[in-house]
Design a protein around this motif. Structure first.
Motif, PDB file in Angstrom:
ATOM      1  N   LEU A 157       0.841  -1.186   0.000  1.00 60.55           N
ATOM      2  CA  LEU A 157       0.000   0.000   0.000  1.00 60.55           C
ATOM      3  C   LEU A 157       0.881   1.244   0.000  1.00 60.55           C
ATOM      4  CD1 LEU A 157      -2.665  -0.968   2.710  1.00 60.55           C
ATOM      5  CD2 LEU A 157      -2.923  -1.110   0.227  1.00 60.55           C
ATOM      6  N   LYS A 158       0.389   2.321  -0.636  1.00 57.50           N
ATOM      7  CA  LYS A 158       1.097   3.604  -0.641  1.00 57.50           C
ATOM      8  C   LYS A 158       0.092   4.730  -0.409  1.00 57.50           C
ATOM      9  CE  LYS A 158       3.063   3.244  -4.698  1.00 57.50           C
ATOM     10  NZ  LYS A 158       3.926   3.575  -5.865  1.00 57.50           N
ATOM     11  N   TYR A 159       0.555   5.759   0.301  1.00 54.68           N
ATOM     12  CA  TYR A 159      -0.287   6.930   0.526  1.00 54.68           C
ATOM     13  C   TYR A 159       0.552   8.180   0.318  1.00 54.68           C
ATOM     14  CZ  TYR A 159      -3.143  10.471   2.790  1.00 54.68           C
ATOM     15  OH  TYR A 159      -3.860  11.607   3.049  1.00 54.68           O
ATOM     16  N   ASN A 160       0.030   9.123  -0.486  1.00 53.68           N
ATOM     17  CA  ASN A 160       0.718  10.383  -0.765  1.00 53.68           C
ATOM     18  C   ASN A 160      -0.148  11.559  -0.346  1.00 53.68           C
ATOM     19  OD1 ASN A 160       2.798   8.999  -2.243  1.00 53.68           O
ATOM     20  ND2 ASN A 160       1.432   8.927  -3.999  1.00 53.68           N
ATOM     21  N   THR A 161       0.468  12.547   0.253  1.00 50.95           N
ATOM     22  CA  THR A 161      -0.182  13.825   0.512  1.00 50.95           C
ATOM     23  C   THR A 161       0.747  14.934   0.032  1.00 50.95           C
ATOM     24  OG1 THR A 161      -1.481  13.101   2.418  1.00 50.95           O
ATOM     25  CG2 THR A 161      -1.004  15.432   2.266  1.00 50.95           C
ATOM     26  N   LEU A 162       0.222  15.793  -0.819  1.00 49.29           N
ATOM     27  CA  LEU A 162       0.996  16.908  -1.356  1.00 49.29           C
ATOM     28  C   LEU A 162       0.244  18.212  -1.104  1.00 49.29           C
ATOM     29  CD1 LEU A 162       3.298  18.135  -3.108  1.00 49.29           C
ATOM     30  CD2 LEU A 162       1.852  17.685  -5.113  1.00 49.29           C
ATOM     31  N   PHE A 163       0.932  19.166  -0.481  1.00 44.35           N
ATOM     32  CA  PHE A 163       0.375  20.499  -0.268  1.00 44.35           C
ATOM     33  C   PHE A 163       1.282  21.521  -0.948  1.00 44.35           C
ATOM     34  CE2 PHE A 163       0.520  24.539   2.024  1.00 44.35           C
ATOM     35  CZ  PHE A 163      -0.816  24.915   1.972  1.00 44.35           C
ATOM     36  N   VAL A 164       0.685  22.387  -1.747  1.00 49.14           N
ATOM     37  CA  VAL A 164       1.446  23.432  -2.432  1.00 49.14           C
ATOM     38  C   VAL A 164       0.690  24.746  -2.294  1.00 49.14           C
ATOM     39  CG1 VAL A 164       2.386  24.239  -4.619  1.00 49.14           C
ATOM     40  CG2 VAL A 164       2.382  21.795  -4.117  1.00 49.14           C
ATOM     41  N   ASN A 165       1.402  25.789  -1.914  1.00 47.16           N
ATOM     42  CA  ASN A 165       0.833  27.136  -1.933  1.00 47.16           C
ATOM     43  C   ASN A 165       1.805  28.057  -2.661  1.00 47.16           C
ATOM     44  OD1 ASN A 165      -1.369  29.061  -0.621  1.00 47.16           O
ATOM     45  ND2 ASN A 165       0.607  30.099  -0.486  1.00 47.16           N
ATOM     46  N   THR A 166       1.297  28.708  -3.685  1.00 46.66           N
ATOM     47  CA  THR A 166       2.124  29.620  -4.476  1.00 46.66           C
ATOM     48  C   THR A 166       1.468  30.991  -4.526  1.00 46.66           C
ATOM     49  OG1 THR A 166       2.942  27.813  -5.858  1.00 46.66           O
ATOM     50  CG2 THR A 166       3.167  30.031  -6.723  1.00 46.66           C
ATOM     51  N   GLY A 167       2.227  32.002  -4.166  1.00 46.41           N
ATOM     52  CA  GLY A 167       1.762  33.385  -4.255  1.00 46.41           C
ATOM     53  C   GLY A 167       2.574  34.134  -5.292  1.00 46.41           C
ATOM     54  N   ARG A 168       1.899  34.684  -6.300  1.00 47.50           N
ATOM     55  CA  ARG A 168       2.574  35.396  -7.390  1.00 47.50           C
ATOM     56  C   ARG A 168       2.124  36.853  -7.401  1.00 47.50           C
ATOM     57  NH1 ARG A 168       4.629  31.612 -11.012  1.00 47.50           N
ATOM     58  NH2 ARG A 168       3.894  29.492 -10.625  1.00 47.50           N
ATOM     59  N   THR A 169       3.060  37.752  -7.227  1.00 45.71           N
ATOM     60  CA  THR A 169       2.749  39.180  -7.373  1.00 45.71           C
ATOM     61  C   THR A 169       3.245  39.648  -8.733  1.00 45.71           C
ATOM     62  OG1 THR A 169       4.835  39.872  -6.349  1.00 45.71           O
ATOM     63  CG2 THR A 169       2.935  39.583  -4.898  1.00 45.71           C
ATOM     64  N   ASN A 170       2.459  40.512  -9.344  1.00 47.11           N
ATOM     65  CA  ASN A 170       2.818  40.992 -10.670  1.00 47.11           C
ATOM     66  C   ASN A 170       2.424  42.463 -10.799  1.00 47.11           C
ATOM     67  OD1 ASN A 170       3.715  40.183 -13.517  1.00 47.11           O
ATOM     68  ND2 ASN A 170       1.761  41.177 -13.923  1.00 47.11           N
ATOM     69  N   LEU A 171       3.392  43.285 -11.174  1.00 42.93           N
ATOM     70  CA  LEU A 171       3.157  44.708 -11.428  1.00 42.93           C
ATOM     71  C   LEU A 171       3.579  44.993 -12.867  1.00 42.93           C
ATOM     72  CD1 LEU A 171       2.586  47.675 -10.746  1.00 42.93           C
ATOM     73  CD2 LEU A 171       4.895  47.802  -9.777  1.00 42.93           C
ATOM     74  N   TYR A 172       2.604  45.420 -13.665  1.00 43.47           N
ATOM     75  CA  TYR A 172       2.879  45.714 -15.069  1.00 43.47           C
ATOM     76  C   TYR A 172       2.583  47.186 -15.346  1.00 43.47           C
ATOM     77  CZ  TYR A 172       2.613  45.570 -20.169  1.00 43.47           C
ATOM     78  OH  TYR A 172       2.816  45.804 -21.509  1.00 43.47           O
ATOM     79  N   GLU A 173       3.543  47.859 -15.977  1.00 42.17           N
ATOM     80  CA  GLU A 173       3.370  49.265 -16.342  1.00 42.17           C
ATOM     81  C   GLU A 173       3.824  49.487 -17.773  1.00 42.17           C
ATOM     82  OE1 GLU A 173       3.990  51.647 -12.083  1.00 42.17           O
ATOM     83  OE2 GLU A 173       5.480  51.822 -13.696  1.00 42.17           O
ATOM     84  N   GLN A 174       3.148  50.411 -18.442  1.00 41.72           N
ATOM     85  CA  GLN A 174       3.589  50.843 -19.771  1.00 41.72           C
ATOM     86  C   GLN A 174       3.164  52.292 -19.986  1.00 41.72           C
ATOM     87  OE1 GLN A 174       1.743  47.856 -22.249  1.00 41.72           O
ATOM     88  NE2 GLN A 174      -0.281  48.809 -22.178  1.00 41.72           N
ATOM     89  N   GLY A 175       4.096  53.095 -20.494  1.00 36.74           N
ATOM     90  CA  GLY A 175       3.819  54.498 -20.770  1.00 36.74           C
ATOM     91  C   GLY A 175       4.347  55.467 -19.737  1.00 36.74           C
ATOM     92  N   ARG A 176       5.199  55.024 -18.813  1.00 30.47           N
ATOM     93  CA  ARG A 176       5.752  55.922 -17.788  1.00 30.47           C
ATOM     94  C   ARG A 176       6.558  57.058 -18.427  1.00 30.47           C
ATOM     95  NH1 ARG A 176       7.134  56.248 -12.269  1.00 30.47           N
ATOM     96  NH2 ARG A 176       5.769  54.493 -11.786  1.00 30.47           N
ATOM     97  N   ASN A 177       7.136  56.810 -19.590  1.00 30.13           N
ATOM     98  CA  ASN A 177       7.932  57.857 -20.252  1.00 30.13           C
ATOM     99  C   ASN A 177       7.073  58.928 -20.930  1.00 30.13           C
ATOM    100  OD1 ASN A 177       6.943  56.514 -22.477  1.00 30.13           O
ATOM    101  ND2 ASN A 177       8.938  55.797 -23.220  1.00 30.13           N
ATOM    102  N   GLY A 178       5.741  58.777 -20.865  1.00 34.70           N
ATOM    103  CA  GLY A 178       4.847  59.777 -21.444  1.00 34.70           C
ATOM    104  C   GLY A 178       4.666  59.675 -22.934  1.00 34.70           C
TER     105      GLY A 178
END
Length: 663
Positions: A378-399
């Motif tokens: 017999l085999k038993y598996n438990t997998l826990f994953v938590n991923t946090g992704r932050t993303n900041l996107y900008e375009q046009g700062r130069n005017g």
């Protein structure tokens, strides 16, 4: 001259040493097999560490110091024989010996059992060579050498597999998500993305991967919902006792070049180690949380992990445990140019697109193996994953940005998008293997999976820098009511999955101790529940201005909402979906001769899909649908060996691609 004398001295020393030894050689034969050569027997000069092992032809040869010695011949389950001999310098002595079993010990009582580690490249290549389907695998040992960090990157080391940059989406010979399926230890796992059928492979750290296999042809033991390929992630198990801790750190040169000006979304204030804590309802976040960004001075990549494995006995049963845990965080920064066209007309143009990203990943994994006896495991598996992704996107700062038909003006366009995505995955699997007799083996497995993917507070701003040469003053764009907005999205999947398969080995054993035919039949079950929820809250800010793109928070105040700002709270979009799959299959493996082998199979599968929705982009908002898809799905896989390591393969099958739950 000194070098010549030194070399001559060394050579003379070797000659003198050689003259102090003789050679003992001979042949060991096996009385129990009509005096056939006996390979891998032990030959040892007693009282010394001088010895050898016989080769495949039963021969041995060792250098022995001059004098009288006793040589010992031994082999597992056989009588140990000792002989005395005298040898002179430079002499060759030949001692042949016939070995026989211990009294009362029959050869059928000596059983050697081995297990193959499917983390090694050699074991996986052997499996690939024997397989009738076209399958390629990569194991943990190879992954460690090439230095990849997750399952998505690992698959790219397999021929024909490519990965979409910045995502966990893969393409196999050009075909993507719609035509693929993903499993873990043969059991289906749900997607974390409302638009995709398969899970993001970036979620699987290599610390939990034993091997990854890509089956490029269809076999009827798999679900029919795959147009082309299946990716199966094999999770790690106990191999040897041990404990290890690993800590590492590093930097990204694209990040360090920012000189302490790495910017992060303001949402990051509510995030700890990749876990988000909700502080306000979405509508309250409009005024209670800012709209700007924050700077981070020391964005350093780091990771830490531990691995432990042990084996012990409980109530007379062998129990093996493998567990691992890890946490990591990494930062990236990218710059580029963004242009888009609509009907051959320039729609958007930005020469300074920038993206600031970070990923925090926490993984925990436990595997238990219980050996009830030699035939039941017999085999038993438990997998826990938590991923946090932050993303900041900008375009046009130069005017210098441009957006076609923008209001108040097309030039000076600026766009900022801030987001945090948290994905939590919980996988539980119980598996069994039962050998009823030499010819009959039953394998079964059952699993429960939970996936939650949530964007708790996504912030979007679209503005115009009115005249960058004279002032950073901005005015808010107002083509619609949601160009300044905060939104939330949540997708949650629960899934129950199982299979049971019976394998009958048929025919007479070949030289590899394998039977040439195998009849396999079994059933599959899968029940999936999905809930989806999305909400947009916008602000109409026509004619409002702010000092600069970094001072937007000054606008969204209670005072301004009493003086012209308009709050737009959209209706909640939601849908619920259930997927039920029942299937039965039979397939026949055959090895007609040393050259030709194959697999013939037939599968019956019934899929029932129920979806109810309440969404803005559907006339009347409310809707429901029920669809049943059932059919027979045959498959043929043939393999012909032209010569060693060269094969001609043929595969043909009928499969299906179910509609995405979102569709």
């Amino acid at each position: 001259m000194k070098k010549i004398l030194f070399i001559a001295f060394i050579a003379l020393s070797q000659v003198l040493i050689a003259q102090d030894k003789g050679t003992l050689k001979g042949l060991l034969t096996d009385k129990e097999t009509n005096n056939e050569p006996l390979p891998f027997a032990n030959v040892l000069i007693k009282g010394t560490n001088v010895g050898a092992t016989t080769d495949f032809d039963g021969n041995y040869s060792i250098k022995v110091p001059v004098g009288t010695h006793v040589v010992s011949f031994s082999f597992l389950g056989y009588k140990t024989v000792e002989k005395t001999f005298t040898i002179k310098a430079g002499e060759t002595v030949v001692l042949n010996q016939v070995m026989s079993a211990e009294e009362g010990v029959g050869l059928d009582e000596v059983v050697i059992k081995t297990s193959t580690s499917k983390e090694s490249a050699n074991a996986l290549l052997l499996e690939q060579k024997k397989a009738t389907v076209i399958k390629e695998s990569i194991g943990a040992q190879t992954l460690a050498k090439v230095g990849v960090s997750n399952a998505a990157n690992a698959t790219t080391k397999i021929s024909g597999v490519t990965k979409s940059e910045g995502t966990g989406n893969i393409f196999i010979r050009g075909l993507g998500d719609r035509y693929l399926s993903t499993t873990m230890n043969g059991l289906a796992i749900p997607s974390d993305n409302v638009s995709n059928k398969n899970i993001n492979l970036n979620l699987f750290s290599t610390s939990v991967i034993k091997n990854i296999g890509v089956s490029k042809t269809y076999a009827t033991s798999s679900y029919a919902d795959q147009g082309y390929c299946n990716v199966d992630i094999g999770s790690k198990e106990y191999t040897k006792k041990g404990f290890s801790i690993s800590v590492s750190g590093g930097t990204n040169t694209n990040v360090t070049s920012l000189n302490g000006d790495f910017r992060t979304p303001i949402i990051n204030n509510d995030v700890t180690l990749g876990f988000h804590k909700k502080t306000f309802a979405l509508q309250d976040l409009i005024t209670n949380q800012g709209w700007g960004t924050e700077a981070m001075s020391t964005p350093v990549n780091f990771s830490g992990s531990f691995t432990a494995a042990n084996k012990f006995t409980v109530l007379g049963k062998d129990v093996a445990v493998f567990l691992t845990g890890s946490h990591s965080k990494s930062f990236t920064h990218q710059q580029g140019v963004f242009n888009s066209y609509r009907s051959n007309v320039l729609d958007n143009s930005f020469s300074d697109a920038e993206q600031y990203s970070s990923v925090a990943n926490t993984t925990g994994y436990v595997n238990f193996k219980i050996k009830l006896n030699d035939n039941n495991k017999l085999k038993y598996n438990t997998l826990f994953v938590n991923t946090g992704r932050t993303n900041l996107y900008e375009q046009g700062r130069n005017g210098l940005g441009y957006v076609f038909d923008q209001d108040p003006q097309e030039e000076g366009a600026f766009v900022r998008d801030q987001n945090f995505l948290q994905t939590t995955m919980f996988v539980n699997q119980l598996m069994g293997e039962h050998k009823w007799n030499e010819n009959n083996t039953i394998n079964w497995a059952g699993g429960y999976n939970f996936v939650l993917a949530e964007e708790p507070n996504r912030i979007r701003n679209e503005v115009n820098i009115l005249d960058i040469t004279n002032s950073p003053l901005i005015q808010y764009s107002h083509v619609g009511d949601y160009q300044q907005r905060k939104s939330t999205q949540k997708i949650q999947d629960k899934e129950y999955t199982a299979f049971i398969e019976n394998k009958w080995a048929l025919g007479a054993k070949n030289e590899d101790d394998d039977k040439p035919y195998s009849l396999n039949y079994g059933v599959n079950f899968r029940h999936k529940e999905r809930t989806f929820r999305s909400l947009f809250v916008g602000v109409r800010a026509k004619d409002f201005t702010a000092p600069s793109i970094d001072d937007l928070s000054e606008t969204f105040t209670p005072t301004n909402f009493n003086n012209g700002l308009r709050l737009r709270v959209g209706e909640v979009d939601r849908y619920n979906a259930d997927l039920d799959i029942m299937a039965g299959y039979v397939n026949f493996d055959f090895q007609l001769n040393e050259k030709l082998s194959g697999n013939l199979g037939l599968r019956y599968e019934r899929n029932e899909l129920d979806v109810t929705w309440d969404v803005t982009n559907y006339v009347g908002r409310l809707g429901t649908i029920n669809r049943v898809y059932e059919s027979l799905y045959p498959s043929v896989n043939l393999k012909y060996e032209i010569k060693e390591n060269q094969y001609l393969r043929f595969a043909s099958s009928i499969t299906q691609t179910l509609p995405n739950l979102k569709n």
